[in-house]
Design an enzyme around this catalytic site. Structure first.
Site, PDB file in Angstrom:
ATOM      1  N   GLY A 225       0.872  -1.152  -0.130  1.00 14.47           N
ATOM      2  CA  GLY A 225       0.116  -0.032   0.059  1.00 14.47           C
ATOM      3  C   GLY A 225       0.623   1.260  -0.060  1.00 14.47           C
ATOM      4  N   GLY A 226       2.002   1.361  -0.822  1.00 15.67           N
ATOM      5  CA  GLY A 226       3.111   2.310  -0.729  1.00 15.67           C
ATOM      6  C   GLY A 226       2.707   3.375  -1.559  1.00 15.67           C
ATOM      7  N   ASP A 250       0.321  -1.303  -4.682  1.00 15.18           N
ATOM      8  CA  ASP A 250      -0.928  -0.452  -4.245  1.00 15.18           C
ATOM      9  C   ASP A 250      -1.766  -0.922  -5.382  1.00 15.18           C
ATOM     10  OD1 ASP A 250      -2.562   1.454  -3.132  1.00 15.18           O
ATOM     11  OD2 ASP A 250      -0.983   2.545  -2.506  1.00 15.18           O
ATOM     12  N   PHE A 271      -4.370  -5.445  -0.929  1.00 18.48           N
ATOM     13  CA  PHE A 271      -3.568  -6.229   0.354  1.00 18.48           C
ATOM     14  C   PHE A 271      -4.821  -7.072   1.019  1.00 18.48           C
ATOM     15  CE2 PHE A 271      -3.604  -1.563   1.810  1.00 18.48           C
ATOM     16  CZ  PHE A 271      -4.899  -1.455   2.353  1.00 18.48           C
ATOM     17  N   ARG A 286       3.063   1.518   5.944  1.00 18.26           N
ATOM     18  CA  ARG A 286       3.326   2.814   6.733  1.00 18.26           C
ATOM     19  C   ARG A 286       1.780   3.455   6.406  1.00 18.26           C
ATOM     20  NH1 ARG A 286       7.089   6.662   7.676  1.00 18.26           N
ATOM     21  NH2 ARG A 286       6.656   8.989   7.481  1.00 18.26           N
ATOM     22  N   HIS A 290      -4.021   2.229  10.299  1.00 14.49           N
ATOM     23  CA  HIS A 290      -4.967   2.949  11.176  1.00 14.49           C
ATOM     24  C   HIS A 290      -6.047   3.443  10.351  1.00 14.49           C
ATOM     25  CE1 HIS A 290      -3.074   7.190   9.952  1.00 14.49           C
ATOM     26  NE2 HIS A 290      -3.244   6.425   8.832  1.00 14.49           N
TER      27      HIS A 290
END
Length: 393
Positions: A225-226, A250, A271, A286, A290
Protein backbone atom coordinates in the site's frame (compact mmCIF):
# COMPACT_ATOMS: atom_id res chain seq x y z
CA UNK A 1 5.86 41.54 28.38
CA UNK A 2 8.20 42.04 25.40
CA UNK A 3 11.05 40.49 27.40
CA UNK A 4 8.92 37.43 28.19
CA UNK A 5 7.98 37.01 24.53
CA UNK A 6 11.65 37.32 23.53
CA UNK A 7 12.62 34.66 26.07
CA UNK A 8 9.96 32.28 24.76
CA UNK A 9 11.11 32.80 21.17
CA UNK A 10 14.72 32.19 22.15
CA UNK A 11 13.76 29.05 24.08
CA UNK A 12 11.72 27.72 21.15
CA UNK A 13 14.54 28.50 18.71
CA UNK A 14 17.06 26.48 20.73
CA UNK A 15 14.77 23.56 21.56
CA UNK A 16 14.72 20.16 19.88
CA UNK A 17 11.49 18.53 18.73
CA UNK A 18 10.52 17.43 22.22
CA UNK A 19 11.33 20.86 23.64
CA UNK A 20 9.25 22.67 21.06
CA UNK A 21 6.29 20.41 21.83
CA UNK A 22 6.62 21.25 25.54
CA UNK A 23 6.73 24.99 24.76
CA UNK A 24 3.62 24.72 22.58
CA UNK A 25 1.75 22.73 25.23
CA UNK A 26 2.67 25.26 27.92
CA UNK A 27 1.54 28.18 25.75
CA UNK A 28 -1.78 26.47 25.02
CA UNK A 29 -2.38 25.97 28.74
CA UNK A 30 -1.57 29.62 29.46
CA UNK A 31 -3.86 30.79 26.66
CA UNK A 32 -6.68 28.62 27.99
CA UNK A 33 -6.27 30.19 31.43
CA UNK A 34 -6.29 33.71 29.97
CA UNK A 35 -9.46 33.18 27.93
CA UNK A 36 -12.81 34.31 29.27
CA UNK A 37 -15.81 32.00 28.73
CA UNK A 38 -16.86 34.26 25.87
CA UNK A 39 -13.38 33.99 24.32
CA UNK A 40 -13.61 30.21 24.43
CA UNK A 41 -16.99 30.15 22.71
CA UNK A 42 -15.98 32.64 20.02
CA UNK A 43 -12.81 30.65 19.31
CA UNK A 44 -14.96 27.60 18.60
CA UNK A 45 -16.97 29.53 16.04
CA UNK A 46 -13.78 30.92 14.52
CA UNK A 47 -12.30 27.43 14.14
CA UNK A 48 -15.23 26.57 11.86
CA UNK A 49 -14.65 29.64 9.70
CA UNK A 50 -10.85 29.60 9.70
CA UNK A 51 -10.39 26.51 7.52
CA UNK A 52 -13.02 27.80 5.08
CA UNK A 53 -11.11 31.08 4.78
CA UNK A 54 -7.85 29.20 4.23
CA UNK A 55 -9.49 27.19 1.48
CA UNK A 56 -10.69 30.46 -0.07
CA UNK A 57 -7.15 31.82 0.11
CA UNK A 58 -5.85 28.75 -1.70
CA UNK A 59 -8.63 28.36 -4.24
CA UNK A 60 -8.62 32.02 -5.23
CA UNK A 61 -4.84 32.11 -5.66
CA UNK A 62 -4.51 34.76 -2.95
CA UNK A 63 -1.80 32.99 -0.96
CA UNK A 64 0.21 32.30 -4.10
CA UNK A 65 -0.01 35.91 -5.31
CA UNK A 66 1.22 37.25 -1.99
CA UNK A 67 3.95 34.61 -1.72
CA UNK A 68 5.27 35.34 -5.20
CA UNK A 69 5.33 39.11 -4.74
CA UNK A 70 8.55 40.76 -3.62
CA UNK A 71 6.58 43.70 -2.18
CA UNK A 72 3.36 44.24 -0.22
CA UNK A 73 0.24 44.46 -2.37
CA UNK A 74 -2.77 46.73 -2.14
CA UNK A 75 -6.25 45.19 -2.13
CA UNK A 76 -6.94 46.82 -5.50
CA UNK A 77 -3.83 45.18 -6.99
CA UNK A 78 -4.77 41.78 -5.59
CA UNK A 79 -8.36 42.13 -6.75
CA UNK A 80 -7.21 42.90 -10.30
CA UNK A 81 -4.80 39.94 -10.32
CA UNK A 82 -7.35 37.49 -8.93
CA UNK A 83 -10.45 38.87 -10.68
CA UNK A 84 -12.27 39.29 -7.35
CA UNK A 85 -14.56 42.10 -6.28
CA UNK A 86 -12.38 44.52 -4.24
CA UNK A 87 -14.98 44.98 -1.49
CA UNK A 88 -15.31 41.22 -1.03
CA UNK A 89 -11.55 40.70 -1.09
CA UNK A 90 -10.97 43.48 1.44
CA UNK A 91 -13.13 41.67 3.99
CA UNK A 92 -11.46 38.31 3.34
CA UNK A 93 -7.88 39.61 3.64
CA UNK A 94 -8.79 41.57 6.75
CA UNK A 95 -9.99 38.31 8.35
CA UNK A 96 -6.92 36.37 7.21
CA UNK A 97 -4.60 39.06 8.60
CA UNK A 98 -6.44 39.17 11.94
CA UNK A 99 -5.86 35.42 12.22
CA UNK A 100 -2.14 35.67 11.46
CA UNK A 101 -2.37 33.98 8.05
CA UNK A 102 -1.10 37.02 6.13
CA UNK A 103 0.44 40.29 7.36
CA UNK A 104 -1.24 43.69 7.20
CA UNK A 105 1.47 46.34 6.72
CA UNK A 106 -0.64 49.43 6.00
CA UNK A 107 -4.12 50.61 5.16
CA UNK A 108 -5.42 48.05 2.67
CA UNK A 109 -1.89 46.69 2.13
CA UNK A 110 -0.81 43.11 2.78
CA UNK A 111 2.18 40.78 2.41
CA UNK A 112 3.00 37.11 2.86
CA UNK A 113 4.20 35.64 6.14
CA UNK A 114 5.28 32.15 7.20
CA UNK A 115 1.70 30.80 7.13
CA UNK A 116 1.07 32.29 3.68
CA UNK A 117 4.10 30.48 2.27
CA UNK A 118 3.04 27.22 3.94
CA UNK A 119 -0.38 27.38 2.28
CA UNK A 120 1.20 28.11 -1.10
CA UNK A 121 2.91 24.73 -1.10
CA UNK A 122 1.20 22.06 -3.22
CA UNK A 123 1.19 19.48 -0.42
CA UNK A 124 -0.34 21.94 2.03
CA UNK A 125 -2.97 22.87 -0.54
CA UNK A 126 -3.90 19.19 -0.93
CA UNK A 127 -4.07 18.80 2.85
CA UNK A 128 -6.51 21.72 3.17
CA UNK A 129 -8.70 20.52 0.29
CA UNK A 130 -8.83 17.00 1.73
CA UNK A 131 -9.56 18.30 5.23
CA UNK A 132 -12.32 20.61 4.03
CA UNK A 133 -13.89 18.67 1.15
CA UNK A 134 -13.69 15.10 2.48
CA UNK A 135 -13.16 15.18 6.24
CA UNK A 136 -15.17 18.36 6.87
CA UNK A 137 -18.61 17.05 5.82
CA UNK A 138 -18.06 13.83 7.81
CA UNK A 139 -17.09 15.78 10.93
CA UNK A 140 -20.15 17.99 10.48
CA UNK A 141 -22.54 15.04 10.75
CA UNK A 142 -20.53 13.20 13.43
CA UNK A 143 -22.76 14.24 16.38
CA UNK A 144 -25.99 13.31 14.58
CA UNK A 145 -24.50 9.98 13.47
CA UNK A 146 -23.61 9.00 17.03
CA UNK A 147 -27.01 10.12 18.27
CA UNK A 148 -28.72 7.96 15.63
CA UNK A 149 -26.57 4.91 16.44
CA UNK A 150 -26.88 5.21 20.20
CA UNK A 151 -23.18 6.02 20.53
CA UNK A 152 -22.23 2.49 19.51
CA UNK A 153 -18.59 1.83 18.71
CA UNK A 154 -17.74 2.25 15.02
CA UNK A 155 -16.35 -1.07 13.81
CA UNK A 156 -17.17 -1.01 10.09
CA UNK A 157 -15.64 1.09 7.33
CA UNK A 158 -19.01 1.31 5.55
CA UNK A 159 -21.03 2.51 8.55
CA UNK A 160 -19.36 5.76 9.56
CA UNK A 161 -20.27 9.46 9.47
CA UNK A 162 -18.61 9.56 6.04
CA UNK A 163 -21.42 7.49 4.50
CA UNK A 164 -24.03 9.73 6.10
CA UNK A 165 -22.28 12.90 4.91
CA UNK A 166 -21.96 11.78 1.29
CA UNK A 167 -25.14 9.65 1.13
CA UNK A 168 -23.25 6.58 -0.04
CA UNK A 169 -22.89 2.91 0.85
CA UNK A 170 -19.28 2.90 -0.36
CA UNK A 171 -16.29 2.90 1.96
CA UNK A 172 -14.26 6.10 1.82
CA UNK A 173 -11.46 4.80 -0.42
CA UNK A 174 -13.93 3.18 -2.82
CA UNK A 175 -15.86 6.45 -3.01
CA UNK A 176 -12.66 8.44 -3.59
CA UNK A 177 -11.71 6.14 -6.47
CA UNK A 178 -14.82 7.43 -8.25
CA UNK A 179 -13.76 11.03 -7.67
CA UNK A 180 -10.28 11.30 -9.22
CA UNK A 181 -9.59 14.89 -8.16
CA UNK A 182 -10.34 14.15 -4.51
CA UNK A 183 -8.37 10.89 -4.75
CA UNK A 184 -5.36 12.83 -6.04
CA UNK A 185 -5.62 15.28 -3.13
CA UNK A 186 -5.67 12.34 -0.71
CA UNK A 187 -2.57 10.89 -2.40
CA UNK A 188 -0.80 14.23 -2.07
CA UNK A 189 -1.63 14.28 1.65
CA UNK A 190 -0.08 10.83 2.05
CA UNK A 191 3.05 12.02 0.22
CA UNK A 192 3.37 14.94 2.62
CA UNK A 193 3.85 12.51 5.50
CA UNK A 194 6.45 10.35 3.77
CA UNK A 195 9.86 10.23 5.40
CA UNK A 196 12.81 7.91 5.79
CA UNK A 197 13.24 8.83 9.45
CA UNK A 198 11.80 5.50 10.58
CA UNK A 199 14.95 3.67 9.45
CA UNK A 200 17.40 6.00 11.24
CA UNK A 201 18.77 4.27 14.32
CA UNK A 202 16.63 1.22 13.62
CA UNK A 203 19.45 -1.29 14.04
CA UNK A 204 17.42 -4.36 13.15
CA UNK A 205 16.58 -2.96 9.73
CA UNK A 206 19.76 -1.00 8.98
CA UNK A 207 22.07 -3.95 9.64
CA UNK A 208 20.02 -6.21 7.38
CA UNK A 209 19.87 -3.56 4.64
CA UNK A 210 23.62 -2.89 4.72
CA UNK A 211 24.69 -6.51 4.59
CA UNK A 212 22.10 -7.61 2.00
CA UNK A 213 24.16 -8.83 -0.98
CA UNK A 214 23.74 -7.18 -4.38
CA UNK A 215 21.72 -9.05 -7.01
CA UNK A 216 20.01 -11.16 -4.33
CA UNK A 217 17.06 -12.90 -5.95
CA UNK A 218 15.00 -12.69 -2.78
CA UNK A 219 12.88 -9.55 -2.36
CA UNK A 220 14.23 -7.51 0.53
CA UNK A 221 11.22 -5.27 1.18
CA UNK A 222 7.64 -5.03 -0.05
CA UNK A 223 6.09 -1.60 0.50
CA UNK A 224 2.48 -2.71 0.95
CA UNK A 225 0.00 0.00 0.00
CA UNK A 226 2.98 2.24 -0.70
CA UNK A 227 1.23 4.84 -2.86
CA UNK A 228 3.62 6.46 -5.33
CA UNK A 229 6.71 4.74 -3.93
CA UNK A 230 8.36 7.47 -1.89
CA UNK A 231 9.42 5.05 0.83
CA UNK A 232 11.01 2.71 -1.71
CA UNK A 233 12.95 5.63 -3.18
CA UNK A 234 14.13 6.69 0.29
CA UNK A 235 15.33 3.15 1.05
CA UNK A 236 16.94 2.65 -2.37
CA UNK A 237 18.86 5.93 -2.03
CA UNK A 238 20.00 5.14 1.50
CA UNK A 239 20.97 1.55 0.70
CA UNK A 240 22.05 1.37 -2.99
CA UNK A 241 22.84 -2.35 -2.76
CA UNK A 242 19.08 -2.99 -2.48
CA UNK A 243 18.57 -1.86 -6.07
CA UNK A 244 16.18 -4.37 -7.63
CA UNK A 245 15.15 -5.94 -4.33
CA UNK A 246 12.32 -3.53 -3.52
CA UNK A 247 8.68 -3.98 -4.51
CA UNK A 248 6.02 -1.28 -4.46
CA UNK A 249 2.41 -2.47 -4.20
CA UNK A 250 -0.83 -0.54 -4.38
CA UNK A 251 -4.18 -0.59 -6.15
CA UNK A 252 -4.25 -0.18 -9.96
CA UNK A 253 -6.00 3.20 -9.74
CA UNK A 254 -3.23 4.50 -7.46
CA UNK A 255 -0.39 3.19 -9.66
CA UNK A 256 -2.03 4.13 -12.97
CA UNK A 257 0.24 6.51 -14.86
CA UNK A 258 3.04 6.22 -12.31
CA UNK A 259 6.40 6.37 -14.13
CA UNK A 260 8.96 3.61 -13.66
CA UNK A 261 11.06 3.89 -10.51
CA UNK A 262 14.60 2.67 -11.19
CA UNK A 263 15.50 -0.23 -8.92
CA UNK A 264 11.90 -0.74 -7.75
CA UNK A 265 9.42 -3.27 -9.10
CA UNK A 266 5.91 -1.80 -9.30
CA UNK A 267 3.08 -4.25 -8.82
CA UNK A 268 -0.68 -3.67 -8.68
CA UNK A 269 -2.03 -5.53 -5.67
CA UNK A 270 -4.97 -5.43 -3.28
CA UNK A 271 -3.76 -6.24 0.23
CA UNK A 272 -7.10 -7.88 0.99
CA UNK A 273 -6.11 -10.59 -1.47
CA UNK A 274 -3.39 -13.26 -1.15
CA UNK A 275 0.07 -11.70 -1.01
CA UNK A 276 1.84 -12.47 -4.27
CA UNK A 277 5.41 -11.84 -3.09
CA UNK A 278 6.41 -14.85 -1.01
CA UNK A 279 9.19 -14.97 1.55
CA UNK A 280 10.31 -11.34 1.45
CA UNK A 281 12.64 -10.29 4.25
CA UNK A 282 10.37 -7.40 5.25
CA UNK A 283 6.78 -6.42 4.54
CA UNK A 284 6.41 -2.72 5.30
CA UNK A 285 3.13 -0.87 5.94
CA UNK A 286 3.28 2.87 6.57
CA UNK A 287 0.15 4.49 7.98
CA UNK A 288 -2.01 1.76 6.46
CA UNK A 289 -3.63 -0.08 9.35
CA UNK A 290 -4.93 3.02 11.16
CA UNK A 291 -7.21 3.45 8.13
CA UNK A 292 -9.06 0.20 8.87
CA UNK A 293 -11.16 -1.35 11.66
CA UNK A 294 -9.67 -4.28 13.57
CA UNK A 295 -11.39 -7.02 11.56
CA UNK A 296 -9.95 -5.74 8.28
CA UNK A 297 -6.51 -5.14 9.80
CA UNK A 298 -6.49 -8.79 10.82
CA UNK A 299 -7.39 -9.79 7.26
CA UNK A 300 -4.50 -7.70 5.87
CA UNK A 301 -2.04 -9.18 8.35
CA UNK A 302 -3.24 -12.75 7.80
CA UNK A 303 -2.56 -12.37 4.07
CA UNK A 304 0.99 -11.27 4.88
CA UNK A 305 1.40 -14.02 7.48
CA UNK A 306 0.63 -16.63 4.83
CA UNK A 307 3.42 -15.29 2.60
CA UNK A 308 6.14 -15.03 5.26
CA UNK A 309 9.29 -17.13 5.48
CA UNK A 310 10.62 -18.12 8.89
CA UNK A 311 12.84 -15.03 9.08
CA UNK A 312 10.35 -12.63 7.47
CA UNK A 313 9.15 -9.68 9.54
CA UNK A 314 6.29 -7.24 9.16
CA UNK A 315 7.12 -3.60 9.87
CA UNK A 316 4.11 -1.50 10.86
CA UNK A 317 5.07 2.18 10.72
CA UNK A 318 2.39 3.87 12.82
CA UNK A 319 1.71 5.74 16.02
CA UNK A 320 1.76 3.67 19.21
CA UNK A 321 -0.40 5.56 21.68
CA UNK A 322 0.68 5.91 25.31
CA UNK A 323 -1.72 4.72 27.99
CA UNK A 324 -2.17 8.24 29.43
CA UNK A 325 -1.72 11.87 28.37
CA UNK A 326 -2.12 11.22 24.65
CA UNK A 327 -1.16 14.37 22.67
CA UNK A 328 -3.95 16.26 20.91
CA UNK A 329 -2.51 15.49 17.46
CA UNK A 330 -2.91 11.77 18.09
CA UNK A 331 -6.39 12.02 19.59
CA UNK A 332 -7.45 14.18 16.64
CA UNK A 333 -6.08 11.62 14.19
CA UNK A 334 -7.83 8.82 16.08
CA UNK A 335 -11.26 10.46 15.81
CA UNK A 336 -10.67 11.52 12.21
CA UNK A 337 -9.79 7.94 11.23
CA UNK A 338 -12.95 6.74 12.95
CA UNK A 339 -15.22 9.40 11.39
CA UNK A 340 -14.07 8.87 7.80
CA UNK A 341 -12.73 5.32 7.65
CA UNK A 342 -13.84 3.37 10.70
CA UNK A 343 -10.16 3.14 11.65
CA UNK A 344 -8.23 4.14 14.75
CA UNK A 345 -4.86 4.95 16.28
CA UNK A 346 -3.76 2.10 18.56
CA UNK A 347 -1.96 1.54 21.84
CA UNK A 348 0.74 -1.07 22.36
CA UNK A 349 -1.80 -3.47 23.82
CA UNK A 350 -4.16 -2.96 20.88
CA UNK A 351 -1.31 -3.70 18.44
CA UNK A 352 -0.49 -6.87 20.36
CA UNK A 353 -4.13 -7.92 20.27
CA UNK A 354 -4.61 -7.65 16.49
CA UNK A 355 -1.18 -9.22 15.92
CA UNK A 356 -2.08 -12.30 17.95
CA UNK A 357 -5.43 -12.65 16.19
CA UNK A 358 -3.48 -12.66 12.91
CA UNK A 359 -1.09 -15.45 13.93
CA UNK A 360 1.69 -12.97 14.72
CA UNK A 361 3.61 -11.66 17.70
CA UNK A 362 5.02 -8.21 18.50
CA UNK A 363 8.77 -8.83 18.72
CA UNK A 364 9.98 -5.25 19.07
CA UNK A 365 8.79 -1.64 18.94
CA UNK A 366 11.21 0.91 17.51
CA UNK A 367 10.27 4.48 18.50
CA UNK A 368 11.56 7.33 16.36
CA UNK A 369 11.17 11.09 15.79
CA UNK A 370 12.20 12.04 19.33
CA UNK A 371 10.83 11.42 22.80
CA UNK A 372 7.83 13.76 22.49
CA UNK A 373 6.14 11.86 19.68
CA UNK A 374 4.88 8.31 19.37
CA UNK A 375 5.80 7.44 15.79
CA UNK A 376 7.04 3.86 15.92
CA UNK A 377 7.78 0.76 13.90
CA UNK A 378 6.01 -2.27 15.35
CA UNK A 379 7.96 -5.40 14.34
CA UNK A 380 5.83 -8.51 13.92
CA UNK A 381 6.98 -12.10 13.48
CA UNK A 382 5.03 -15.25 12.76
CA UNK A 383 4.08 -17.17 15.91
CA UNK A 384 5.39 -20.53 14.72
CA UNK A 385 8.69 -19.11 13.47
CA UNK A 386 9.23 -17.24 16.75
CA UNK A 387 8.62 -20.41 18.74
CA UNK A 388 11.04 -22.40 16.57
CA UNK A 389 13.75 -19.76 16.98
CA UNK A 390 13.15 -19.63 20.73
CA UNK A 391 13.48 -23.41 21.07
CA UNK A 392 16.77 -23.36 19.19
CA UNK A 393 18.21 -20.53 21.25
Amino acid sequence: MDDIVSQIRALAGEADTAGRVRVQDALRQVLSQLESPQDTLVQLLNAHLRIAAVRLGIGSGLFKSLSQSQHPLQVAQLAAQLCINPQMLARIVRYLASNGLIDEVGVGEFKANKSTHIFSDRKAEAFVYHAFDVCGPAVQVFPDFLDETGYADITSNTKTPFQKAFNTDLACFAWLSRHPKLLEEAQQVMKAFQSGDWAVGFDLFEKEAIRAPKHLERVFLVDVGGGHGHQCVEIRNKFPNLNGQLVLQDLPEVLNGLPDIPGVKIEAHDFFQEQTVKGARFYYLRRILHDWPDTLCIKILQNLRSAMADDSQILIDEVVLPDTKVPWQSTMADLMMMVTLGGKERSQEQWRCIAEQSGLLVEHIHKYHGSATFNSVVVLVAKGAFERRSSCA
